[in-house]
Design a protein around this motif. Sequence first.
Motif, PDB file in Angstrom:
ATOM      1  N   ASN A  12      -6.357  -0.162  -0.969  1.00  0.00           N
ATOM      2  CA  ASN A  12      -5.935   1.124  -1.937  1.00  0.00           C
ATOM      3  C   ASN A  12      -4.632   1.368  -1.639  1.00  0.00           C
ATOM      4  O   ASN A  12      -4.210   1.162  -0.689  1.00  0.00           O
ATOM      5  CB  ASN A  12      -6.734   2.457  -1.809  1.00  0.00           C
ATOM      6  N   HIS A  65      -6.132  11.906   3.353  1.00  0.00           N
ATOM      7  CA  HIS A  65      -6.980  10.648   3.119  1.00  0.00           C
ATOM      8  C   HIS A  65      -7.696  10.722   1.753  1.00  0.00           C
ATOM      9  O   HIS A  65      -8.458  11.657   1.949  1.00  0.00           O
ATOM     10  CB  HIS A  65      -7.474  10.259   4.302  1.00  0.00           C
ATOM     11  N   ARG A 105       2.067   2.462   2.958  1.00  0.00           N
ATOM     12  CA  ARG A 105       1.371   2.882   3.849  1.00  0.00           C
ATOM     13  C   ARG A 105       2.487   3.398   5.039  1.00  0.00           C
ATOM     14  O   ARG A 105       3.194   2.341   5.560  1.00  0.00           O
ATOM     15  CB  ARG A 105       0.355   1.783   4.465  1.00  0.00           C
ATOM     16  N   SER A 112     -10.875   4.867  -1.092  1.00  0.00           N
ATOM     17  CA  SER A 112     -10.970   3.513  -0.774  1.00  0.00           C
ATOM     18  C   SER A 112     -11.755   2.858  -2.120  1.00  0.00           C
ATOM     19  O   SER A 112     -12.402   3.253  -2.454  1.00  0.00           O
ATOM     20  CB  SER A 112     -11.552   3.022   0.409  1.00  0.00           C
ATOM     21  N   LYS A 117       0.699  -1.194  -0.084  1.00  0.00           N
ATOM     22  CA  LYS A 117       0.076   0.107   0.056  1.00  0.00           C
ATOM     23  C   LYS A 117       0.707   1.159  -0.114  1.00  0.00           C
ATOM     24  O   LYS A 117       0.291   2.272  -0.243  1.00  0.00           O
ATOM     25  CB  LYS A 117      -0.916   0.203   1.343  1.00  0.00           C
ATOM     26  N   SER A 130      -8.019  -0.662   4.016  1.00  0.00           N
ATOM     27  CA  SER A 130      -8.714  -0.458   2.680  1.00  0.00           C
ATOM     28  C   SER A 130      -7.681  -0.829   1.634  1.00  0.00           C
ATOM     29  O   SER A 130      -6.439  -0.694   1.846  1.00  0.00           O
ATOM     30  CB  SER A 130      -9.180   0.611   2.606  1.00  0.00           C
TER      31      SER A 130
HETATM   32 MG    MG Z   1      -7.882   3.227   4.366  1.00  0.00          MG
END
Ligand code: MG
Length: 335
Positions: free
Chosen positions: A146, A231, A59, A152, A57, A144
């Motif tokens: 994405n 986000h 992330r 998302s 991701k 999620s």
């Molecule tokens: Mg998310």
Amino acid sequence: MTQVLKLDAQHPQPEAIEQAASIIRGGGLVAFPTETVYGLGGDAMNERAIRRIFEAKGRPSDNPLIVHICDRAMLDLVANNVGAKAEALIAAFWPGPLTLVLKGRPEVAESVSAGLATVAVRMPRSPIALELIRRAERPIAAPSANLSGRPSPTTADHVARDLDERIDMILDGGATNIGIESTVLDMTSEPPVILRPGWITREQLEDAIGRVELAATHEALKRSPGTRHRHYGPRARVVIVENTPAESVKELCEGLLQDGSVGFIGHTRVAIDNPRFSAILLENAADEYARSIYSALRQLDEWGAGVIVVEGISEAGEGAAVMDRLRRAASEAEQ
Ligand code: MG
Ligand code: TXA
């Protein structure tokens, strides 16, 4: 190669679920539909699997993941001291779009909670998600599905566009029915605090357990690191209009058209005849907005919008969660 399997959302084919479950047991990554948005799943007890999720991701490692379970017994593998209020919420809202932040157990992979002593848990309602967890015989951590910072995904195609080649499998169960992420409620404070508004509203929570608070203070938001990052955003700049007459919305869009292509998402018909203008009309209702908003933002992004004008809706009930996501999509920087 990312394998895509099409499934019946209500009666998922057992062979397909078994294939996906064996990938999870082996430390691999499988994207699957929940009733809210698609999740990117990995074995919640396997540190290497969890690191792969963060990598796929892109992330930030300080943003913890939600652990998904399929029955009440599995909760005791990941959380301690569940408590009476949490039990009341579980009875009222699980399976469903409510995530509870509880005291975590040490067996959960360390990166899941990004160093916090708590764990966020939910029992999703979609049969594909529940069967996958049951067959994998372990809790599944799933953010999620994405790329970090993108809207998302509410379809398997959204997932493929962001994560193709980065994950092992996508279970395609069609479009998700709610369309925005679960409510996140911190049960480790008293009264409990809503860290992220969602489809289960504050009023519904208060009917079940009495007073809950909305995280407004910086202190509370620090406990849900994800809510600090920009986000849910498309690449285009997002501008929100609220309670604005149709004529003024039109003027705003015409003004923005001077500088490039403009997308519009809203419930007011905006009649502009210009190839650089593209509108997606939604019904003025929270459920329609929730179900369509991420998909609409992605669609206008792909069309090439430089700016996307989004018309807001009432913040009553479920509208609060929709407007929360729109405001985040519109915010330029970390907040
Ligand atoms: Mg998310
Ligand atoms: O509906 C949903 O919740 C979807 C589906 C896939 O279940 N999942 C989802 O996950 O939205 P994600 O990772 O995109 O968002 C998780 C949110 C983040 O805001 C994160 O900071 C918060 O939950 N969170 C996770 N663990 C936490 C913890 N231990 N304490 C506080 N917040 C936590």
